[in-house]
Design an enzyme around this catalytic site. Structure first.
Site, PDB file in Angstrom:
ATOM      1  N   THR A  12       0.811  -1.217   0.000  1.00  0.00           N
ATOM      2  CA  THR A  12       0.000   0.000   0.000  1.00  0.00           C
ATOM      3  C   THR A  12       0.843   1.264   0.000  1.00  0.00           C
ATOM      4  O   THR A  12       0.428   2.297  -0.529  1.00  0.00           O
ATOM      5  CB  THR A  12      -0.953  -0.032   1.223  1.00  0.00           C
ATOM      6  OG1 THR A  12      -1.840  -1.122   1.049  1.00  0.00           O
ATOM      7  CG2 THR A  12      -1.755   1.238   1.372  1.00  0.00           C
ATOM      8  N   SER A  56       1.476  -7.432  -1.091  1.00  0.00           N
ATOM      9  CA  SER A  56       2.233  -8.480  -0.396  1.00  0.00           C
ATOM     10  C   SER A  56       1.450  -9.781  -0.246  1.00  0.00           C
ATOM     11  O   SER A  56       1.998 -10.781   0.197  1.00  0.00           O
ATOM     12  CB  SER A  56       2.748  -7.984   0.949  1.00  0.00           C
ATOM     13  OG  SER A  56       1.715  -7.897   1.898  1.00  0.00           O
TER      14      SER A  56
HETATM   15  N1  ASP Z   1      -2.780  -5.406   0.771  1.00  0.00           N
HETATM   16  C1  ASP Z   1      -1.665  -4.566   1.083  1.00  0.00           C
HETATM   17  C2  ASP Z   1      -0.380  -5.370   0.979  1.00  0.00           C
HETATM   18  O1  ASP Z   1      -0.013  -6.055   1.875  1.00  0.00           O
HETATM   19  C3  ASP Z   1      -1.810  -4.007   2.426  1.00  0.00           C
HETATM   20  C4  ASP Z   1      -0.761  -3.020   2.818  1.00  0.00           C
HETATM   21  O2  ASP Z   1       0.289  -2.907   2.237  1.00  0.00           O
HETATM   22  O3  ASP Z   1      -1.028  -2.313   3.816  1.00  0.00           O
HETATM   23  O4  ASP Z   1       0.249  -5.312  -0.012  1.00  0.00           O
END
Ligand code: ASP
Length: 322
Positions: A12, A56
């Site tokens: 994110t 991720s």
């Molecule tokens: N879905 C995102 C990820 O882990 C969540 C984040 O980065 O806060 O890539």
């Protein structure tokens, strides 16, 4: 001035709102990320290298090993590393790096709970805090760290405890090791480190099975039938499982699979408190490895690394203990 290498992997922190797509998507390069945190250039000589730009959820144990290799191969020319990473699996990558890295140079993971286009994006401040931590003399010997929301956490302890809030990261077992305040890191304690292991590759698949009331033997039998390399079980409380799961675990042990017993509770350790069937004591006597206070997802990575390093079941046991 210290030389810090920022390796960007995605998450994110590198995403922006896309109206057409209807949500956040990867959009920010490593250079833009570094530029988003004013003051970074006064703290260290910064080199940015983009490893990937993925959410991720798409991180895999193999990709984590590639990050470890990227760090080790640059360690001779850097004083420390910051790895930007999605928050969903950040604790897993941090823990795998702490398990397998060769370098003892500081490695700090960070990310953001809010996208780069959000009104109160937390990525730039987290990145600045991560660099302040990586250059801090107190980071020496603390192993791989996660810096989020102004707190510094040890890789073995940290967990994402909230789905959306910026203060999502906590270390429920032992608490954070420090905070970042003002000009730099403020350290509260030293991390109790474990010996590292250096597998050429990870061996899997290791199945992760979470117990619930009435969990039966079938999922363990399926793991054996599908030739899993091992099983990590998240039992109840201090590592106890339902009778059906107990049967399944014994079937897996008899088939030669290593089985690691962890707890589905967020804190506390697996212990030989109960001797009846399904108790951690009787399962350890049957050959299961007690997983200490490790979460199931971290125990799974440790088992894959230990298998990759060719360790026997007895050689693995101490790696999981608190
Ligand atoms: N879905 C995102 C990820 O882990 C969540 C984040 O980065 O806060 O890539």
């Amino acid at each position: 001035m210290k030389h810090i290498v920022i390796l960007t992997t995605g998450g994110t922190i590198a995403m922006k709102e896309d109206k057409e797509a209807g949500g956040l998507v990867p959009a920010v390069s490593g250079e833009d990320l570094a530029a988003s945190a004013p003051g970074i250039a006064e703290l260290a000589d910064i080199t940015v290298a983009d490893v990937s730009n993925i959410p991720s959820e798409f991180m895999t144990p193999e990709r984590m090993m590639a990050i470890a290799r990227a760090i080790d191969s640059r360690a001779g020319k850097a004083d420390g590393f910051v790895v930007t990473h999605g928050t969903d699996t950040m604790e897993e990558t941090a823990f795998l790096l702490e398990t397998v890295l060769h370098t003892e140079k500081p490695v700090v993971l960070t990310g953001a709970m809010r996208g780069a286009s959000a009104l109160s994006a937390d990525g730039p401040a987290n990145l600045l805090d991560a660099v302040k931590t990586a250059v801090s003399p107190g980071a020496a010997g603390q192993g791989v760290l996660v810096v989020m929301g102004g707190r510094i956490h040890a890789a073995r302890d940290v967990e994402k405890m909230h789905a959306t809030l910026p203060e999502a990261f906590q270390s429920p077992q032992w608490g954070p090791v420090g905070t970042v305040y003002g000009d730099g890191a403020v350290w509260g304690r030293r991390v109790l480190r474990r010996p590292r292991i250096h597998p050429e590759r990870l061996i899997g698949p290791v199945w992760l099975v979470k117990c619930a009331a009435g969990t039966e033997a079938d999922i363990f039998e399926a793991a054996v039938a599908s030739k899993a390399a091992g099983i990590v079980v998240e039992g109840f409380g201090c590592g106890n499982v339902p009778l059906g799961a107990d049967r399944g675990i014994r079937t897996a042990l008899a088939a030669g699979l290593p089985v690691v017993l962890t707890s589905r509770t967020a804190a506390g350790s697996v212990a030989r408190e109960y001797a009846y069937e399904g108790g951690a004591g009787s399962l350890e006597d049957a050959g299961a490895i007690l997983g200490g206070s490790l979460s199931g997802q971290k125990a799974r990575l440790l088992l894959m690394a230990a298998l990759g390093a060719g360790l026997s079941r007895e050689e693995m046991r101490p790696l999981f203990r608190d």
